[in-house]
Motif scaffolding. Structure first.
Motif, PDB file in Angstrom:
ATOM      1  N   LYS A  28       0.614  -1.257  -0.107  1.00 32.60           N
ATOM      2  CA  LYS A  28      -0.163  -0.168   0.461  1.00 32.60           C
ATOM      3  C   LYS A  28       0.914   0.867  -0.114  1.00 32.60           C
ATOM      4  O   LYS A  28       0.470   1.888  -0.338  1.00 32.60           O
ATOM      5  CB  LYS A  28      -1.328  -0.269   1.204  1.00 32.60           C
ATOM      6  CG  LYS A  28      -2.160   0.974   1.559  1.00 32.60           C
ATOM      7  CD  LYS A  28      -2.634   0.972   2.369  1.00 32.60           C
ATOM      8  CE  LYS A  28      -3.643   2.090   2.818  1.00 32.60           C
ATOM      9  NZ  LYS A  28      -4.714   2.210   4.079  1.00 32.60           N
ATOM     10  N   GLU A  29       2.111   1.820   0.997  1.00 29.38           N
ATOM     11  CA  GLU A  29       2.863   2.246   0.832  1.00 29.38           C
ATOM     12  C   GLU A  29       3.766   2.546   0.368  1.00 29.38           C
ATOM     13  O   GLU A  29       4.885   3.404   0.154  1.00 29.38           O
ATOM     14  CB  GLU A  29       3.104   2.888   2.243  1.00 29.38           C
ATOM     15  CG  GLU A  29       1.424   2.926   3.081  1.00 29.38           C
ATOM     16  CD  GLU A  29       1.420   2.503   4.650  1.00 29.38           C
ATOM     17  OE1 GLU A  29       2.724   3.263   5.185  1.00 29.38           O
ATOM     18  OE2 GLU A  29       0.853   2.935   5.848  1.00 29.38           O
ATOM     19  N   GLY A  30       4.901   1.194  -0.243  1.00 33.35           N
ATOM     20  CA  GLY A  30       5.997   1.044  -0.644  1.00 33.35           C
ATOM     21  C   GLY A  30       6.916   1.259  -0.001  1.00 33.35           C
ATOM     22  O   GLY A  30       8.241   1.547  -0.280  1.00 33.35           O
ATOM     23  N   TYR A  31       6.700   1.439   1.204  1.00 31.20           N
ATOM     24  CA  TYR A  31       7.834   1.784   2.352  1.00 31.20           C
ATOM     25  C   TYR A  31       7.235   0.585   3.904  1.00 31.20           C
ATOM     26  O   TYR A  31       6.597   0.898   3.656  1.00 31.20           O
ATOM     27  CB  TYR A  31       7.435   2.918   2.864  1.00 31.20           C
ATOM     28  CG  TYR A  31       8.965   3.632   3.593  1.00 31.20           C
ATOM     29  CD1 TYR A  31       9.861   3.749   3.082  1.00 31.20           C
ATOM     30  CD2 TYR A  31       8.704   3.257   4.928  1.00 31.20           C
ATOM     31  CE1 TYR A  31      11.791   3.978   3.963  1.00 31.20           C
ATOM     32  CE2 TYR A  31      10.208   3.803   5.489  1.00 31.20           C
ATOM     33  CZ  TYR A  31      11.671   3.573   4.893  1.00 31.20           C
ATOM     34  OH  TYR A  31      12.488   4.179   5.968  1.00 31.20           O
ATOM     35  N   LEU A  32       8.781   0.338   4.017  1.00 30.44           N
ATOM     36  CA  LEU A  32       8.493  -0.130   5.511  1.00 30.44           C
ATOM     37  C   LEU A  32       9.427  -0.699   6.178  1.00 30.44           C
ATOM     38  O   LEU A  32      10.172  -0.973   5.937  1.00 30.44           O
ATOM     39  CB  LEU A  32       7.666  -1.656   5.276  1.00 30.44           C
ATOM     40  CG  LEU A  32       7.435  -2.958   6.400  1.00 30.44           C
ATOM     41  CD1 LEU A  32       6.417  -2.602   7.425  1.00 30.44           C
ATOM     42  CD2 LEU A  32       7.376  -4.875   5.927  1.00 30.44           C
ATOM     43  N   GLU A  33       9.426  -0.168   7.425  1.00 22.63           N
ATOM     44  CA  GLU A  33      10.990  -0.204   8.666  1.00 22.63           C
ATOM     45  C   GLU A  33      10.120  -0.820   9.877  1.00 22.63           C
ATOM     46  O   GLU A  33       9.244  -0.938  10.318  1.00 22.63           O
ATOM     47  CB  GLU A  33      11.253   0.854   8.562  1.00 22.63           C
ATOM     48  CG  GLU A  33      12.237   1.529   9.834  1.00 22.63           C
ATOM     49  CD  GLU A  33      12.993   2.529   9.045  1.00 22.63           C
ATOM     50  OE1 GLU A  33      13.852   2.982  10.394  1.00 22.63           O
ATOM     51  OE2 GLU A  33      12.462   3.805   9.376  1.00 22.63           O
ATOM     52  N   ASN A  34      11.270  -1.805  10.019  1.00 20.84           N
ATOM     53  CA  ASN A  34      10.759  -2.184  11.494  1.00 20.84           C
ATOM     54  C   ASN A  34      12.359  -3.194  12.331  1.00 20.84           C
ATOM     55  O   ASN A  34      13.039  -3.417  11.450  1.00 20.84           O
ATOM     56  CB  ASN A  34       9.726  -3.324  10.686  1.00 20.84           C
ATOM     57  CG  ASN A  34       9.256  -3.777  12.337  1.00 20.84           C
ATOM     58  OD1 ASN A  34       9.300  -3.554  13.923  1.00 20.84           O
ATOM     59  ND2 ASN A  34       7.884  -4.837  11.974  1.00 20.84           N
ATOM     60  N   HIS A  35      11.938  -3.750  13.093  1.00 24.22           N
ATOM     61  CA  HIS A  35      13.247  -4.628  14.097  1.00 24.22           C
ATOM     62  C   HIS A  35      12.805  -5.600  14.334  1.00 24.22           C
ATOM     63  O   HIS A  35      11.316  -6.071  15.011  1.00 24.22           O
ATOM     64  CB  HIS A  35      13.341  -3.360  15.142  1.00 24.22           C
ATOM     65  CG  HIS A  35      13.835  -2.757  15.023  1.00 24.22           C
ATOM     66  ND1 HIS A  35      13.059  -1.280  15.257  1.00 24.22           N
ATOM     67  CD2 HIS A  35      15.135  -1.845  15.623  1.00 24.22           C
ATOM     68  CE1 HIS A  35      14.003  -0.161  15.261  1.00 24.22           C
ATOM     69  NE2 HIS A  35      15.694  -0.767  15.378  1.00 24.22           N
ATOM     70  N   LEU A  36      12.920  -6.201  13.313  1.00 22.10           N
ATOM     71  CA  LEU A  36      12.967  -8.122  13.589  1.00 22.10           C
ATOM     72  C   LEU A  36      13.270  -8.893  13.922  1.00 22.10           C
ATOM     73  O   LEU A  36      15.441  -8.573  14.088  1.00 22.10           O
ATOM     74  CB  LEU A  36      12.413  -8.173  12.556  1.00 22.10           C
ATOM     75  CG  LEU A  36      11.702  -7.446  11.322  1.00 22.10           C
ATOM     76  CD1 LEU A  36      11.427  -7.951  10.000  1.00 22.10           C
ATOM     77  CD2 LEU A  36      10.061  -7.523  11.570  1.00 22.10           C
ATOM     78  N   GLU A  37      13.402 -10.233  15.105  1.00 19.53           N
ATOM     79  CA  GLU A  37      14.162 -11.277  15.057  1.00 19.53           C
ATOM     80  C   GLU A  37      14.457 -12.470  13.507  1.00 19.53           C
ATOM     81  O   GLU A  37      13.359 -12.447  13.198  1.00 19.53           O
ATOM     82  CB  GLU A  37      13.877 -12.517  16.177  1.00 19.53           C
ATOM     83  CG  GLU A  37      13.466 -11.339  17.614  1.00 19.53           C
ATOM     84  CD  GLU A  37      12.794 -12.189  18.489  1.00 19.53           C
ATOM     85  OE1 GLU A  37      12.844 -13.884  18.522  1.00 19.53           O
ATOM     86  OE2 GLU A  37      13.775 -11.556  19.492  1.00 19.53           O
ATOM     87  N   TYR A  38      15.603 -12.764  13.423  1.00 18.29           N
ATOM     88  CA  TYR A  38      15.869 -13.348  12.684  1.00 18.29           C
ATOM     89  C   TYR A  38      16.570 -14.356  13.230  1.00 18.29           C
ATOM     90  O   TYR A  38      17.611 -15.032  13.691  1.00 18.29           O
ATOM     91  CB  TYR A  38      16.982 -12.409  11.341  1.00 18.29           C
ATOM     92  CG  TYR A  38      17.120 -13.642  10.507  1.00 18.29           C
ATOM     93  CD1 TYR A  38      16.788 -13.556   9.264  1.00 18.29           C
ATOM     94  CD2 TYR A  38      18.818 -13.949  10.511  1.00 18.29           C
ATOM     95  CE1 TYR A  38      17.161 -15.040   8.357  1.00 18.29           C
ATOM     96  CE2 TYR A  38      19.367 -14.407   9.054  1.00 18.29           C
ATOM     97  CZ  TYR A  38      18.744 -15.519   7.848  1.00 18.29           C
ATOM     98  OH  TYR A  38      19.528 -15.792   7.081  1.00 18.29           O
ATOM     99  N   LYS A  39      15.621 -15.671  12.466  1.00 17.67           N
ATOM    100  CA  LYS A  39      16.752 -17.229  12.682  1.00 17.67           C
ATOM    101  C   LYS A  39      17.459 -17.780  11.756  1.00 17.67           C
ATOM    102  O   LYS A  39      16.602 -18.117  11.414  1.00 17.67           O
ATOM    103  CB  LYS A  39      15.593 -17.704  13.578  1.00 17.67           C
ATOM    104  CG  LYS A  39      16.494 -19.486  13.413  1.00 17.67           C
ATOM    105  CD  LYS A  39      17.292 -19.128  15.509  1.00 17.67           C
ATOM    106  CE  LYS A  39      17.711 -21.153  16.007  1.00 17.67           C
ATOM    107  NZ  LYS A  39      18.614 -21.180  14.842  1.00 17.67           N
TER     108      LYS A  39
END
Length: 362
Positions: free
Chosen positions: A77-88
């Motif tokens: 929808k917005e063409g942009y996303l920012e986040n802090h994520l856990e990666y395994k």
């Protein structure tokens, strides 16, 4: 080499030298390319993912299906996303990453920028844990005197009453004494967390120490139909500098927790192995009920427990001991399958660690 797409030449040099991990994905969700820094952060080989659907990578982030749908919808929808994520990663411990995804409207591609913030997050967790222990210490110091005096009186009067007590009264007094002893034990654990360490650091041979602990815990394990299996990939000369009694308490606590988590019996595997950077790992793996994702980040907090009985101070003490030895603890758990605690300690060659934590070096 970048997969063919518009403006390849424009991005190629920047793409490879950029200080963040970069990944290009087309509007059909196909992963086109990633730079070497992205491979390093995610601990993968790009050739295993290029040309495949990005969901293969997306599924390695610690997100439930509902969260994935919400984030995907927001990005579309917005063409942009920012986040802090856990990666395994497939192999290795959890990483904490900062992810920015933006749509490049000139080419229709999605650019994913990823930065590894694991060190910062782990440091914050250690600081939060230390702050919790300091607060607990202040609380313990403040109430210890006020609680111990009346407990001493109660214990004395209980002993006096027991001299002329009937059989029924004696039974009740025994219960009262047991409860007073339990209160004293809790208070002692309080004070152990609060007072400065007076550890006696010596050279400890890791394999011998673990075998002593296993032999000590073997009868209790046998009663619960649990096998204690020890394996080692280190030489008998592998040693650390530390307080032998405190470290034994740590490993006894780990095995005891494993036994309590396995009411139907099974196996507990204790493995000793080398780690990069002159470190040794002692892992204790049980086949118990496991710890869910909500609780696993709370287990070292004072008073937190999932047991029906217990003070919730055992693992806080374990954390404090390992931290004082310049080490750290890694925990992996799967509900219904079991939990693994990895206690990582610096080998004796890495002496300078102890200078930084105000212990007498050998």
């Amino acid at each position: 080499m970048l997969t063919k797409y518009d403006n390849k030449e424009k991005f190629d040099h920047i793409f490879q030298l950029f200080s963040s991990g970069l990944i290009f994905i087309n509007d059909r969700g196909i992963l086109l390319d990633m730079n070497s820094y992205a491979e390093k952060i995610l601990l993968i080989n790009k050739n295993d993912y290029i040309g495949r659907n990005a969901k293969n990578l997306y599924n390695m982030f610690n997100l439930c299906d509902e969260e994935k749908e919400i984030l995907t919808e927001k990005l579309q929808k917005e063409g942009y996303l920012e986040n802090h994520l856990e990666y395994k990663p497939i192999d290795g411990e959890y990483k904490y990453v900062h992810v920015v995804i933006s749509k490049q409207f000139d080419s229709g591609l999605y650019l994913l920028e990823i930065n590894d913030e694991s060190e910062k997050i782990y440091m914050k967790k250690r600081l939060d844990q230390s702050e919790s222990l300091r607060t607990l210490g202040q609380l313990a110091a403040g109430i210890a005197h006020e609680i111990r005096n009346p407990m001493t009186s109660l214990k004395g009067f209980t002993q006096l009453l027991s001299q002329n007590a009937t059989e029924d009264t004696q039974r009740y007094l025994t219960v009262i004494k047991h409860e007073i002893d339990q209160m004293e034990n809790i208070l002692t654990q309080f004070l152990e967390l609060s007072k400065p360490s007076k550890s006696k650091f010596t050279v400890i041979y890791v394999e011998d120490t673990i075998l002593e602990v296993v032999n000590f815990m073997a009868p209790e394990a046998l009663l619960k139909s649990i096998n204690l299996n020890v394996s080692s990939q280190v030489t008998k000369e592998c040693h650390v500098v530390g307080d032998s009694q405190l470290l034994k308490q740590v490993f006894i606590n780990a095995i005891k927790n494993g036994i309590e988590a396995m009411p139907n019996g099974g196996n507990i595997h204790i493995n000793i192995s080398c780690r990069p950077g002159h470190q040794v790992s002692i892992s204790v793996k049980d086949q118990g009920h496991g710890i869910d994702d909500i609780n696993i980040n709370k287990i070292f907090q004072p008073f937190f427990t999932t047991k029906t009985t217990g003070t919730g101070l055992g693992l806080s003490h374990v954390y404090k001991v390992i931290e004082e030895h310049g080490g750290n603890i890694e925990v992996q758990s799967m509900v219904g399958e079991g939990t693994t605690f990895d206690f990582i300690l610096p080998c004796r060659k890495n002496r300078m660690v102890f200078d930084n934590i105000n212990h007498r070096p050998i």
